[in-house]
Write a protein that holds these residues in place. Structure first.
Motif, PDB file in Angstrom:
ATOM      1  N   HIS A 190       0.679  -1.124   0.008  1.00 29.51           N
ATOM      2  CA  HIS A 190       0.161  -0.065  -0.192  1.00 29.51           C
ATOM      3  C   HIS A 190       0.790   1.261  -0.155  1.00 29.51           C
ATOM      4  CE1 HIS A 190      -3.950  -1.734   0.940  1.00 29.51           C
ATOM      5  NE2 HIS A 190      -3.098  -2.739   1.128  1.00 29.51           N
ATOM      6  N   ARG A 191       0.488   2.254  -0.753  1.00 33.77           N
ATOM      7  CA  ARG A 191       1.219   3.529  -0.601  1.00 33.77           C
ATOM      8  C   ARG A 191       0.560   4.189   0.920  1.00 33.77           C
ATOM      9  NH1 ARG A 191       2.428   8.870  -2.321  1.00 33.77           N
ATOM     10  NH2 ARG A 191       0.497  10.185  -2.298  1.00 33.77           N
ATOM     11  N   VAL A 192       1.638   4.663   1.643  1.00 32.77           N
ATOM     12  CA  VAL A 192       1.515   4.825   2.902  1.00 32.77           C
ATOM     13  C   VAL A 192       2.159   6.266   2.949  1.00 32.77           C
ATOM     14  CG1 VAL A 192       2.198   4.593   5.273  1.00 32.77           C
ATOM     15  CG2 VAL A 192       1.716   2.740   3.801  1.00 32.77           C
ATOM     16  N   VAL A 193       1.251   7.261   3.583  1.00 33.42           N
ATOM     17  CA  VAL A 193       1.648   8.553   3.468  1.00 33.42           C
ATOM     18  C   VAL A 193       1.682   9.362   5.201  1.00 33.42           C
ATOM     19  CG1 VAL A 193       1.386  11.249   2.754  1.00 33.42           C
ATOM     20  CG2 VAL A 193       0.981   9.049   1.281  1.00 33.42           C
ATOM     21  N   GLY A 194       2.630   9.793   5.609  1.00 31.08           N
ATOM     22  CA  GLY A 194       2.618  10.478   6.782  1.00 31.08           C
ATOM     23  C   GLY A 194       2.664  11.953   6.599  1.00 31.08           C
ATOM     24  N   ILE A 195       1.750  12.810   7.488  1.00 28.07           N
ATOM     25  CA  ILE A 195       1.824  14.269   7.383  1.00 28.07           C
ATOM     26  C   ILE A 195       1.935  14.753   8.689  1.00 28.07           C
ATOM     27  CG2 ILE A 195       0.424  16.310   6.808  1.00 28.07           C
ATOM     28  CD1 ILE A 195      -1.439  14.465   5.005  1.00 28.07           C
ATOM     29  N   GLU A 196       3.012  15.494   8.880  1.00 24.39           N
ATOM     30  CA  GLU A 196       3.429  16.067  10.006  1.00 24.39           C
ATOM     31  C   GLU A 196       3.596  17.596  10.020  1.00 24.39           C
ATOM     32  OE1 GLU A 196       4.014  14.955  13.271  1.00 24.39           O
ATOM     33  OE2 GLU A 196       4.268  17.063  13.592  1.00 24.39           O
ATOM     34  N   ILE A 197       2.967  18.454  11.032  1.00 26.07           N
ATOM     35  CA  ILE A 197       3.026  19.754  11.025  1.00 26.07           C
ATOM     36  C   ILE A 197       4.281  20.383  11.630  1.00 26.07           C
ATOM     37  CG2 ILE A 197       1.960  20.318  13.319  1.00 26.07           C
ATOM     38  CD1 ILE A 197      -0.096  22.134  11.832  1.00 26.07           C
ATOM     39  N   ASP A 198       4.973  19.597  12.363  1.00 23.66           N
ATOM     40  CA  ASP A 198       6.235  19.977  12.748  1.00 23.66           C
ATOM     41  C   ASP A 198       7.325  19.814  11.742  1.00 23.66           C
ATOM     42  OD1 ASP A 198       9.032  19.842  13.812  1.00 23.66           O
ATOM     43  OD2 ASP A 198       8.097  19.628  16.075  1.00 23.66           O
ATOM     44  N   PHE A 210      12.630   7.102   6.211  1.00 22.01           N
ATOM     45  CA  PHE A 210      11.699   6.249   5.302  1.00 22.01           C
ATOM     46  C   PHE A 210      12.271   6.398   3.899  1.00 22.01           C
ATOM     47  CE2 PHE A 210       8.864   6.465   8.993  1.00 22.01           C
ATOM     48  CZ  PHE A 210       8.578   5.040   9.289  1.00 22.01           C
ATOM     49  N   ALA A 211      13.290   7.134   3.692  1.00 23.65           N
ATOM     50  CA  ALA A 211      13.689   7.500   2.452  1.00 23.65           C
ATOM     51  C   ALA A 211      14.017   6.557   1.472  1.00 23.65           C
ATOM     52  CB  ALA A 211      15.294   8.368   2.510  1.00 23.65           C
ATOM     53  N   ASP A 212      14.147   5.210   1.873  1.00 21.58           N
ATOM     54  CA  ASP A 212      14.390   4.117   1.040  1.00 21.58           C
ATOM     55  C   ASP A 212      13.282   3.344   0.730  1.00 21.58           C
ATOM     56  OD1 ASP A 212      17.066   4.818   0.884  1.00 21.58           O
ATOM     57  OD2 ASP A 212      17.716   3.211   2.542  1.00 21.58           O
ATOM     58  N   GLU A 213      12.133   3.781   1.535  1.00 20.58           N
ATOM     59  CA  GLU A 213      10.765   2.871   1.143  1.00 20.58           C
ATOM     60  C   GLU A 213      10.132   3.497  -0.037  1.00 20.58           C
ATOM     61  OE1 GLU A 213       9.729   0.421   2.490  1.00 20.58           O
ATOM     62  OE2 GLU A 213      11.113   0.235   4.446  1.00 20.58           O
ATOM     63  N   ALA A 214      10.050   3.012  -1.233  1.00 31.15           N
ATOM     64  CA  ALA A 214       9.374   3.566  -2.375  1.00 31.15           C
ATOM     65  C   ALA A 214       7.807   3.701  -2.152  1.00 31.15           C
ATOM     66  CB  ALA A 214       9.635   2.435  -3.576  1.00 31.15           C
ATOM     67  N   LEU A 215       7.216   3.015  -1.342  1.00 29.08           N
ATOM     68  CA  LEU A 215       5.728   3.465  -1.189  1.00 29.08           C
ATOM     69  C   LEU A 215       5.368   4.224  -0.123  1.00 29.08           C
ATOM     70  CD1 LEU A 215       4.255  -0.298  -2.028  1.00 29.08           C
ATOM     71  CD2 LEU A 215       3.973   1.993  -3.149  1.00 29.08           C
TER      72      LEU A 215
END
Ligand code: SAM
Length: 203
Positions: free
Chosen positions: A88-96, A107-112
């Motif tokens: 699955h494509r997984v996205v984290g959003i962080e305000i800081d 997670f730079a090496d994780e393509a998804l």
């Protein structure tokens, strides 16, 4: 309850909490990074318990879901999803922004996997289908999110929300655009896990 019985109950609660902390640290380390105690904007310093993440996502992730962790902190949820729901494509959003940059490097090496710095309401990806929230928002932010989701064009996929420890459900409950179902996640009588609200867009 007599004082001795109360003391025994408190001691058992403390032991359960200590055991859970140790288990979370062990799982974090297996995933390659200690992620505990991320200070939240609204004073919430907790990460989701790994057992809670299992209970939240198992049976609820659907084929093709693009999963968003709204307020990803150091990425405990992202690591859980990459390991337990691969593909699955997984996205984290962080305000800081500083925290987001640190998590993005992890997670730079994780393509998804993508980590986006910014306010989740403003930068939510167009392809999002499943949003996870663990209490990152106050009531006003939850309302902003609901209104923004309702305003998304019909061409974008509908969203489901998995809202752990749902403190501010009022707007979703009173809107015709959503259904809200409450779920208990177990954890035992002495130290139960938070409830989970499953919020579906009515299409
Ligand atoms: C309690 S932590 C949760 C971490 C992780 N999602 C978990 O469940 O383990 C909440 C995070 O949300 C972030 N946050 C708060 N408001 C936000 C917003 N409007 N947009 C994106 N992130 C936000 C905080 O900076 C914090 O890192």
């Amino acid at each position: 309850m007599p004082a001795t019985a109360q003391a025994a109950t408190n001691a058992r609660r403390w032991l359960i909490a200590a055991f859970r902390s140790a288990r979370n640290i062990a799982t974090d380390l297996r995933h390659g990074q200690f992620t505990a105690a991320v200070p939240g904007r609204h004073g919430d310093t907790n990460n989701s318990d790994h057992k809670v993440l299992q209970a939240v996502f198992d049976q609820r992730v659907r084929p093709g879901d693009v999963i968003i962790d709204v307020g990803c902190g150091r990425g405990r949820v992202l690591a859980h999803l990459l390991r337990n729901h691969p593909g699955h494509r997984v996205v984290g959003i962080e305000i800081d922004h500083e925290l987001a940059a640190t998590t993005a490097r992890r997670f730079a090496d994780e393509a998804l996997c993508e980590v986006i710095a910014g306010d989740a309401v403003a930068v939510l990806p167009d392809d999002a289908t499943l949003l996870f929230l663990f209490n990152p928002f106050g009531e006003a932010d939850i309302e902003r999110l609901r209104v923004a989701l309702e305003a998304r064009p019909a061409t974008q996929p509908p969203q489901r929300l998995l809202y752990s420890n749902p403190r501010h459900l009022g707007g979703f409950e009173s809107s015709d655009a959503w259904t809200v179902r409450m779920n208990t996640l177990g954890g035992g009588r002495l130290v139960p896990f938070h409830d989970l609200a499953v919020i579906d867009r009515v299409v």
